[in-house]
Motif scaffolding. Sequence first.
Motif, PDB file in Angstrom:
ATOM      1  N   ASN A   6      20.273 -22.787   0.777  1.00 17.55           N
ATOM      2  CA  ASN A   6      20.052 -23.083   2.184  1.00 17.55           C
ATOM      3  C   ASN A   6      21.120 -23.986   2.776  1.00 17.55           C
ATOM      4  OD1 ASN A   6      19.373 -25.541   1.114  1.00 17.55           O
ATOM      5  ND2 ASN A   6      17.346 -25.674   2.076  1.00 17.55           N
ATOM      6  N   THR A   7      21.804 -24.777   1.956  1.00 14.94           N
ATOM      7  CA  THR A   7      22.893 -25.604   2.476  1.00 14.94           C
ATOM      8  C   THR A   7      24.150 -24.804   2.708  1.00 14.94           C
ATOM      9  OG1 THR A   7      23.507 -26.183   0.226  1.00 14.94           O
ATOM     10  CG2 THR A   7      22.046 -27.699   1.381  1.00 14.94           C
ATOM     11  N   LEU A   8      24.176 -23.556   2.211  1.00 16.93           N
ATOM     12  CA  LEU A   8      25.371 -22.739   2.324  1.00 16.93           C
ATOM     13  C   LEU A   8      25.266 -21.673   3.405  1.00 16.93           C
ATOM     14  CD1 LEU A   8      26.063 -22.157  -1.468  1.00 16.93           C
ATOM     15  CD2 LEU A   8      26.914 -23.977   0.000  1.00 16.93           C
ATOM     16  N   PHE A 405      29.715 -18.842  -3.055  1.00  9.91           N
ATOM     17  CA  PHE A 405      29.822 -18.960  -1.609  1.00  9.91           C
ATOM     18  C   PHE A 405      29.753 -20.423  -1.194  1.00  9.91           C
ATOM     19  CE2 PHE A 405      28.214 -14.515  -1.708  1.00  9.91           C
ATOM     20  CZ  PHE A 405      29.176 -13.925  -0.889  1.00  9.91           C
ATOM     21  N   VAL A 406      30.664 -20.835  -0.325  1.00 15.32           N
ATOM     22  CA  VAL A 406      30.656 -22.164   0.278  1.00 15.32           C
ATOM     23  C   VAL A 406      31.223 -22.044   1.693  1.00 15.32           C
ATOM     24  CG1 VAL A 406      30.959 -23.404  -1.913  1.00 15.32           C
ATOM     25  CG2 VAL A 406      32.965 -22.738  -0.590  1.00 15.32           C
ATOM     26  N   ASP A 407      30.890 -23.009   2.547  1.00 15.33           N
ATOM     27  CA  ASP A 407      31.550 -23.118   3.843  1.00 15.33           C
ATOM     28  C   ASP A 407      32.490 -24.316   3.750  1.00 15.33           C
ATOM     29  OD1 ASP A 407      32.372 -23.181   6.436  1.00 15.33           O
ATOM     30  OD2 ASP A 407      30.398 -23.635   7.303  1.00 15.33           O
ATOM     31  N   TYR A 408      33.696 -24.085   3.218  1.00 14.49           N
ATOM     32  CA  TYR A 408      34.560 -25.210   2.863  1.00 14.49           C
ATOM     33  C   TYR A 408      35.136 -25.906   4.081  1.00 14.49           C
ATOM     34  CZ  TYR A 408      39.372 -23.709   3.895  1.00 14.49           C
ATOM     35  OH  TYR A 408      40.541 -23.401   4.528  1.00 14.49           O
ATOM     36  N   ALA A 410      33.604 -25.938   7.251  1.00 17.79           N
ATOM     37  CA  ALA A 410      32.535 -26.286   8.192  1.00 17.79           C
ATOM     38  C   ALA A 410      32.645 -25.517   9.505  1.00 17.79           C
ATOM     39  CB  ALA A 410      32.525 -27.798   8.448  1.00 17.79           C
ATOM     40  N   ASP A 411      33.022 -24.228   9.428  1.00 17.60           N
ATOM     41  CA  ASP A 411      33.111 -23.421  10.647  1.00 17.60           C
ATOM     42  C   ASP A 411      31.925 -22.477  10.793  1.00 17.60           C
ATOM     43  OD1 ASP A 411      33.637 -21.572   8.681  1.00 17.60           O
ATOM     44  OD2 ASP A 411      35.490 -20.812   9.568  1.00 17.60           O
ATOM     45  N   GLY A 412      30.928 -22.599   9.918  1.00 20.13           N
ATOM     46  CA  GLY A 412      29.736 -21.769   9.989  1.00 20.13           C
ATOM     47  C   GLY A 412      29.853 -20.435   9.299  1.00 20.13           C
ATOM     48  N   LEU A 413      31.007 -20.146   8.686  1.00 21.11           N
ATOM     49  CA  LEU A 413      31.211 -18.884   7.976  1.00 21.11           C
ATOM     50  C   LEU A 413      31.319 -19.146   6.484  1.00 21.11           C
ATOM     51  CD1 LEU A 413      33.897 -17.236  10.302  1.00 21.11           C
ATOM     52  CD2 LEU A 413      31.405 -16.969  10.387  1.00 21.11           C
ATOM     53  N   MET A 414      30.745 -18.248   5.698  1.00 23.98           N
ATOM     54  CA  MET A 414      30.727 -18.436   4.258  1.00 23.98           C
ATOM     55  C   MET A 414      32.064 -18.020   3.647  1.00 23.98           C
ATOM     56  SD  MET A 414      27.879 -19.753   3.904  1.00 23.98           S
ATOM     57  CE  MET A 414      28.125 -19.946   2.169  1.00 23.98           C
ATOM     58  N   ASP A 415      32.739 -18.983   3.027  1.00 24.50           N
ATOM     59  CA  ASP A 415      33.975 -18.742   2.310  1.00 24.50           C
ATOM     60  C   ASP A 415      33.657 -18.505   0.832  1.00 24.50           C
ATOM     61  OD1 ASP A 415      35.535 -19.543   4.727  1.00 24.50           O
ATOM     62  OD2 ASP A 415      34.658 -21.501   4.268  1.00 24.50           O
TER      63      ASP A 415
END
Length: 767
Positions: A6-8, A405-408, A410-415
């Motif tokens: 949920n944090t991702l 998966f991470v949002d490295y 912080a743009d709201g998209l999963m990297d």
Amino acid sequence: MNSQLNTLLNTNAMKSFVLFPLFFVALLIAQPLSAQDYLPLLKIDINVDGTNLRNPMVGGLNAPQLCEADLNNDGIQDLFIFDRTGDVVLTYLNDGTNEVTDYRYDPYYIRNFPDSLAHWVLLRDFNNDGAMDIFAYSHVPGIDGVQVYEGYYQANELQFKRFNFYNNSNDLIYFDLATGGVTQLYVSTEDYPEVTDIDYDGDLDFITFGNGGGYIFLYENQSVEQGFGNDSLIFELKSTCLGGGYESGLTGCFDLVATPDSCATGLVGNADDRHAGSTILMFDEDNDQDKEIWLGDVNTPTVNRLYNGGNNQFAWWSDQDCTYPSYDTPAEVFNFPATFHLDVDNDGLKDFIVTPNADKNSEDDQNVWFYKNMTSNENPVFDYQKNTFLVEDMVDLGSGSRPVFVDYNADGLMDLIVGNESYWVFGGAKDARLFLFENIGTSSTPAYELVDDDYLGMSQFSGSNWAFAPTAGDMDNDGDIDLLIGEEFGALFYLENTAGPNQTFAFANPVFNYMNIDVGLASTPALVDLNRDGLMDIVVGERNGFLNYFQNQGTTGNPQFEADEDLAPNNSYLGEVDTRGFQSVEGYASPFFIDFDGSYMLFCGSNERGIMRYTGVEGNLTGAYNLAEDFYGNVRPGLKAHVAIAEITGDENLEMMVGNRRGGFACYGTTFQTDGSAPTNDFELSIDIDLSPNPTSEILKVKINANGQLGNSLLMTCYNSIGQVQFNKTCTRSRETIDVSALAAGIYFLEVGNGQQTVVKRFVKRN
């Protein structure tokens, strides 16, 4: 949602189902999604070094074996690849034109190949019916031999049925013994044999090395001689010293003999100790109606071409080129080359391909050598083009791929952060890294760009640690995402994120041997609050296939763990999970937990059993989990499957990224929404279409199978090869006839869908 997920995830996900264009993000494979049906594969744009990869999610190539086959009965030779690293089947459709190589990965046709394929596979049309047949390593455990499948076309798809050897209880190719009785035709797991018409009598013979190695055996097919035509497989051991020579394995050259009626003695040492594997290719290089032979040996990186100074009834290896082709750039594949002869650029001339034949400890990224035929099939001259054929079009990180998966930023998209096992390095050194793929797409259309091929400088540890397996979560409860990284020898790296919430990641220096946790070999961690006390716990998979639970016994902001996995409340056999396979004691457990509205579910990668899905996880710290299924979604990535799950397409349906031993990864739609329910999409509607005649000049007949749900709900769209719409048509009947005479000659794609699910078939328009 659980703390690992949920944090991702982007909480503002769009609820609408998005259907991407055919030529941008690949359409879903048309299959109903029950437990053992196929999950849809998503083809997402991935950019590396400024180029969008043509086939990004093939999954990597380590030891590929290449064969031609017309997979969809359109008269064009497509590409079949069998990678012995994990016994993986890959299928490509040929979209190329004259002198243009353009293979499009299409896993739809994989399902038509038998599951019993292992070690080596050749496609040959032995019965001359226009459909490729399969010769493959034995399906019988413990017996080295050859199984055969007959190919045939059904609904314009190449399919297979077992060829039965009625006088052989193991259903393998056999031959008569001089002493009476029969035995199987022997081929080892390591060799790659040849099936070709060596004596030009119309039936296919079998050429391989004997079980002692060194000597080439000829099993001659007696089908024509016995009056059965070319559709039978009746073998006689004709020669145990084909061509008169001997492969000692001590050099890259063959021991030749001076006269065609003699056989090399091979007196040096013990053949079983020296010869552990060879590969064979045969074709007529000089148009004299006998065939030369190309050999690869497990101990040498070069290819040896033996010239046939005899004839098609009695071969004699009279000369050799030990570093073929010595007239150009010699192939050099450490340390076990295999060779293939097929036309890959659609110019009608068969080219020359060299790849590794070893399933490990061999070149694993720049490893498919392409030599273009510059002259003719009768007298070919091969010109080196590149050693990245096909590989350059996919993500291939060497060996091993472990995505998270991470949002490295912080743009709201999963990297994506992806760890590899290592790139192959001559001499056995390691080159393990983390790779950062930034999501440069949108909330509904993900697209990735490789922005760092040594993220956080983890390669500095490759001298003593490799096989990096990252996971992400808020370890210290400060609102940002930290990293925990497993490695080959069972310990953990901890990287604290010091950036703060909603900031681009910034990590402190890696801390090795975190909390002295050591699970033995191949640590693969997951972060999850399994006992729901508000603190992040650690679950670590290991090579033996078990999961180790380390409970966080610290406080908020101060995680603490007991290193002894057997000391309660820790558990060294969490859930009684055992991912060991059917033929190996290595399980390589790779856990990923999801919290579905207060109830955990476990998806666990394995070595041989794909993604294993477990229920009965919630509140169960000491008992057994329930294994719901092996090979979740029929995803079969080969060895060392690693799973990461997130919602990346804005439709609240979860996507699953799966890494594998071959160094690549692939993304699939799952059967779950973010709340654990089944997707809102009507996956029960299974659409399929049959096209005939194909190729066609004027009329294309379309047979539509959609469980009877037609009416105005299905739309038919025709695209040309660059994605331009040619026409649209609403389907109201199960059989449609379309006049395509106005279309220019070329390759087209017909899409039929209901707005939720589609199927695409290719057809060829001829003048």
